[in-house]
Design a protein around this motif. Structure first.
Motif, mmCIF file in Angstrom:
data_model
loop_
_atom_site.group_PDB
_atom_site.id
_atom_site.type_symbol
_atom_site.label_atom_id
_atom_site.label_comp_id
_atom_site.label_asym_id
_atom_site.label_seq_id
_atom_site.Cartn_x
_atom_site.Cartn_y
_atom_site.Cartn_z
ATOM 1 N N TYR A 199 0.782 -1.020 -0.297
ATOM 2 C CA TYR A 199 0.169 -0.150 -0.127
ATOM 3 C C TYR A 199 0.695 1.448 0.325
ATOM 4 C CZ TYR A 199 -3.730 3.307 1.789
ATOM 5 O OH TYR A 199 -4.682 4.166 2.033
ATOM 6 N N GLU A 203 2.664 1.703 -3.308
ATOM 7 C CA GLU A 203 1.884 2.208 -4.479
ATOM 8 C C GLU A 203 1.661 3.611 -4.196
ATOM 9 O OE1 GLU A 203 1.325 0.951 -7.252
ATOM 10 O OE2 GLU A 203 2.164 -0.866 -6.872
ATOM 11 N N TYR A 208 -9.638 5.968 -8.561
ATOM 12 C CA TYR A 208 -9.558 4.471 -8.536
ATOM 13 C C TYR A 208 -8.533 3.780 -9.177
ATOM 14 C CZ TYR A 208 -14.712 5.242 -7.355
ATOM 15 O OH TYR A 208 -15.785 5.745 -6.743
ATOM 16 N N PRO A 209 -8.089 4.144 -10.301
ATOM 17 C CA PRO A 209 -6.835 3.260 -10.913
ATOM 18 C C PRO A 209 -5.737 2.882 -9.702
ATOM 19 C CG PRO A 209 -7.340 5.090 -12.120
ATOM 20 C CD PRO A 209 -8.066 5.476 -11.019
ATOM 21 N N LEU A 257 -6.102 2.724 -6.401
ATOM 22 C CA LEU A 257 -6.889 1.761 -5.409
ATOM 23 C C LEU A 257 -6.996 0.598 -6.252
ATOM 24 C CD1 LEU A 257 -9.971 4.039 -4.020
ATOM 25 C CD2 LEU A 257 -8.057 3.078 -2.709
ATOM 26 N N ASP A 258 -7.379 0.322 -7.516
ATOM 27 C CA ASP A 258 -7.515 -0.953 -8.207
ATOM 28 C C ASP A 258 -6.088 -1.582 -8.135
ATOM 29 O OD1 ASP A 258 -8.684 -2.700 -9.929
ATOM 30 O OD2 ASP A 258 -7.686 -2.044 -11.668
ATOM 31 N N ARG A 259 -4.897 -0.829 -8.324
ATOM 32 C CA ARG A 259 -3.685 -1.506 -8.389
ATOM 33 C C ARG A 259 -3.266 -2.233 -7.063
ATOM 34 N NH1 ARG A 259 -1.641 2.313 -11.741
ATOM 35 N NH2 ARG A 259 -0.835 3.405 -9.683
ATOM 36 N N SER A 311 -5.306 -2.906 -4.648
ATOM 37 C CA SER A 311 -6.154 -4.049 -4.310
ATOM 38 C C SER A 311 -5.529 -5.316 -4.953
ATOM 39 C CB SER A 311 -7.658 -3.990 -4.776
ATOM 40 O OG SER A 311 -8.491 -4.929 -4.736
ATOM 41 N N THR A 312 -5.389 -5.165 -6.156
ATOM 42 C CA THR A 312 -4.890 -6.254 -7.074
ATOM 43 C C THR A 312 -3.596 -6.950 -6.608
ATOM 44 O OG1 THR A 312 -6.057 -5.336 -9.186
ATOM 45 C CG2 THR A 312 -4.626 -7.209 -9.155
ATOM 46 N N ARG A 313 -2.673 -5.981 -6.268
ATOM 47 C CA ARG A 313 -1.433 -6.499 -5.669
ATOM 48 C C ARG A 313 -1.547 -7.085 -4.299
ATOM 49 N NH1 ARG A 313 3.604 -2.853 -5.466
ATOM 50 N NH2 ARG A 313 4.458 -4.944 -4.651
ATOM 51 N N ARG A 328 -9.833 -9.985 0.282
ATOM 52 C CA ARG A 328 -10.949 -8.986 0.070
ATOM 53 C C ARG A 328 -10.192 -7.679 0.574
ATOM 54 N NH1 ARG A 328 -16.346 -9.371 -1.036
ATOM 55 N NH2 ARG A 328 -16.133 -11.629 -0.660
ATOM 56 N N TYR A 356 -12.013 -0.114 1.095
ATOM 57 C CA TYR A 356 -11.634 1.418 1.389
ATOM 58 C C TYR A 356 -12.350 2.043 2.246
ATOM 59 C CZ TYR A 356 -9.370 5.793 0.411
ATOM 60 O OH TYR A 356 -8.666 6.994 0.670
#
Ligand code: XMP
Length: 513
Positions: A419, A422, A478-479, A481-483, A485-487, A497, A500
């Motif tokens: 986290y 990123e 969002y992009p 947060l997306d990265r 989460s995926t990582r 899971r 945020y």
């Protein structure tokens, strides 16, 4: 003395150190002195200007703080703020009374109109919000003074005697709520006092080092180093001043973020001082086993910290000084003392009872957080220590919700590191006040590959705040947060899971526990 000096004459206002800090921010050396300081002593400091602070009193009352009127004969400019303004008016023959009607009493943000021909307001907009806090009113201004600013309720929000260099404002230019307040102080220093701007953090460091050397002499100093910004800068300053006479005890409670313990050790190992790292992870985890209640966690950690520190101190033997990295906001907060206890914050606990020392020293006591960081840079501390975000004393123990285990802490450390990385890579680290991951105690069903999972939910927290008393949740794109989460779900076993946290403070707090 190689630099010019401004004196902040203190009449008991809440913001006296903030005024001093603003003056330093403008590149001018400054000292706060109580209003009772004899005039001869003030004169001997050869000040280029005085700032009179606010204060809780009314000038017309008998026991109100006063100044020796001869201070106005020194030929030195004065800026009176709030009480300081009224006192100057009163002393120089004006008349100050209690405001008769509510309209003339002003508190809070007030639209104010400035005379930009006045040196104090040179180059500034003609109107702006100022922060008022006064119940008294200048009924008659002294001879020689003109009116330099007004509000709807009050014709003399600022007064000026340009010839003698005397200025008074009824609001607080030192607080952030006053628009262009810093610029007004700068104008007073540079336009009126003709300051050269010869004061830097390097000077501050030199003066502080000399003061510590004089106080400590040949004595021994002990410091509890947590690795946070304040104690790290305190350690560096003391090391610079007294070197081997200093012993820093770094209690590694095993509740730090990924790699943090090693980073602290690396940063300090090479300094000429005694650095002791105590690996106390097992002890802390043992004490915390099965404890789920946040306040109990805090209390156990605080108490255990002191115990470990005392044990180490005993090995060192008697010391002369116990150093603490207290900074100015801590001083203000502990003075307030009346607020309800929401969480029993501890900054490396209270004072140990069983450490043998003669005196406490707090070399950062007059500095604000960003000044502390600046001093750290000046001392050559690495940027990752100096710009570190706030981290609670109880560490990750209050970011693993409920029951604590080493495994859960390790899981959280991995997720939190991703986290933070990123956020840094997205260039958001400087924008967001504080951001961290929380391992909740909720498990849920997921699907990975072709299999079912039943793993933990991780919460991401990020807030923007200026004072940590109130905070808003950060609008992370969002992009990003997306990265994150995926990582995390791909790289950290045990988490399937990510949520945020979109609550502000209040009603939530920044930490979850
Ligand atoms: P809260 O959660 O109260 O946090 O909104 C406000 C700020 O304080 C930090 N914090 C702590 N700091 N000991 C500390 O030294 C503690 O026990 C503690 N609890 C919260 C929190 O990280 C935030 O910056």
């Amino acid at each position: 003395m190689s630099h010019q000096t401004v004196i902040v004459l203190d009449f008991g206002g809440q913001y006296n150190q903030l005024i001093a800090r603003r003056v330093r921010e403008c590149g001018v050396y400054c000292e706060v002195r109580p209003y009772t300081t004899p005039l001869a002593e003030l004169k001997a400091m050869e000040p280029i200007g005085f700032l009179f602070t606010g204060g809780p009193n009314s000038v017309y009352l008998e026991d109100a703080p006063h100044v020796d009127p001869a201070i106005f004969e020194l030929g030195v400019p004065v800026l009176g703020i709030c009480y300081g303004c009224q006192l100057m008016a009163h002393t120089l023959g004006g008349r100050v009374t209690a405001a008769q009607d509510d309209a003339a009493r002003e508190y809070g943000k007030t639209e104010t109109f400035y005379d930009t021909a006045c040196p104090l307001f040179k180059g500034l907009p003609e109107s702006g919000v100022s922060w008022m806090s006064h119940g008294d009113y200048m009924e008659r201004v002294p001879e020689g003074f003109t009116l330099a600013a007004r509000s709807k309720a009050c014709p003399n929000v600022a007064i000026a005697d340009v010839r003698r260099g005397f200025y008074g404002v009824q609001y607080h230019p030192e607080v952030n709520h006053t628009e262009n307040g810093l610029q007004m102080i700068r104008n007073f220093l540079y336009e009126v006092c003709k300051a050269r701007g010869d004061w830097t953090m390097e000077d501050y460091k030199r003066t502080a080092v000399a003061a510590i050397r004089e106080k400590v002499g040949g004595g021994r100093v002990l410091l509890a180093l947590s690795g946070g910004v304040d104690s790290s800068v305190c350690a560096a300053l003391l090391a610079e001043a007294v070197g081997e006479q200093l012993t820093c005890v770094f209690v590694d409670h095993g509740l730090m973020r990924k790699d943090e313990g090693n980073e602290v050790q690396t940063a300090f190992q090479s300094w000429a001082m005694n650095f002791v790292r105590v690996d106390a992870e097992a002890r802390f985890l043992e004490r915390l086993a099965g404890v789920t209640e946040p306040e109990r966690k805090r209390k156990i950690i605080g108490a255990e910290f002191i115990r470990v520190f005392e044990e180490e101190a005993k090995k060192i033997g008697a010391v002369d000084f116990l150093a603490q990295g207290t900074i100015y906001p801590d001083v203000i907060e502990s003075g307030a003392g009346k607020a309800a206890v929401i969480k029993s914050h501890h900054n490396v606990g209270g004072l140990p009872d069983h450490v043998d020392f003669k005196e406490i020293i707090e070399p950062l006591r007059l500095l604000f957080k960003d000044e502390v960081r600046q001093l750290g840079r000046e001392l050559g501390l690495p940027e990752y220590l100096v710009s570190r975000q706030p981290f609670p004393g109880p560490g990750l123990a209050i970011r693993v919700i409920g029951d604590l285990t080493k495994e859960k802490l390790d899981t959280l450390r991995e997720a939190d590191a991703i986290y933070r990385q990123e956020i840094g890579d997205a260039g958001l680290a400087g924008v967001i006040g504080q951001y961290f991951a929380v391992l909740t105690n909720t498990r849920s069903v997921g699907v990975m590959g072709d299999g079912r999972t039943y793993d933990y939910t991780l919460a991401l927290r990020a807030v923007t705040t200026s004072d940590f008393m109130t905070a808003d949740w950060a609008r992370i794109p969002y992009p990003v947060l997306d990265r994150i989460s995926t990582r995390i779900v791909n790289e950290v076993p045990g988490i399937n899971r990510i949520c945020y946290d979109i609550t502000s403070k209040p009603p939530a707090t920044i930490e979850w526990e």
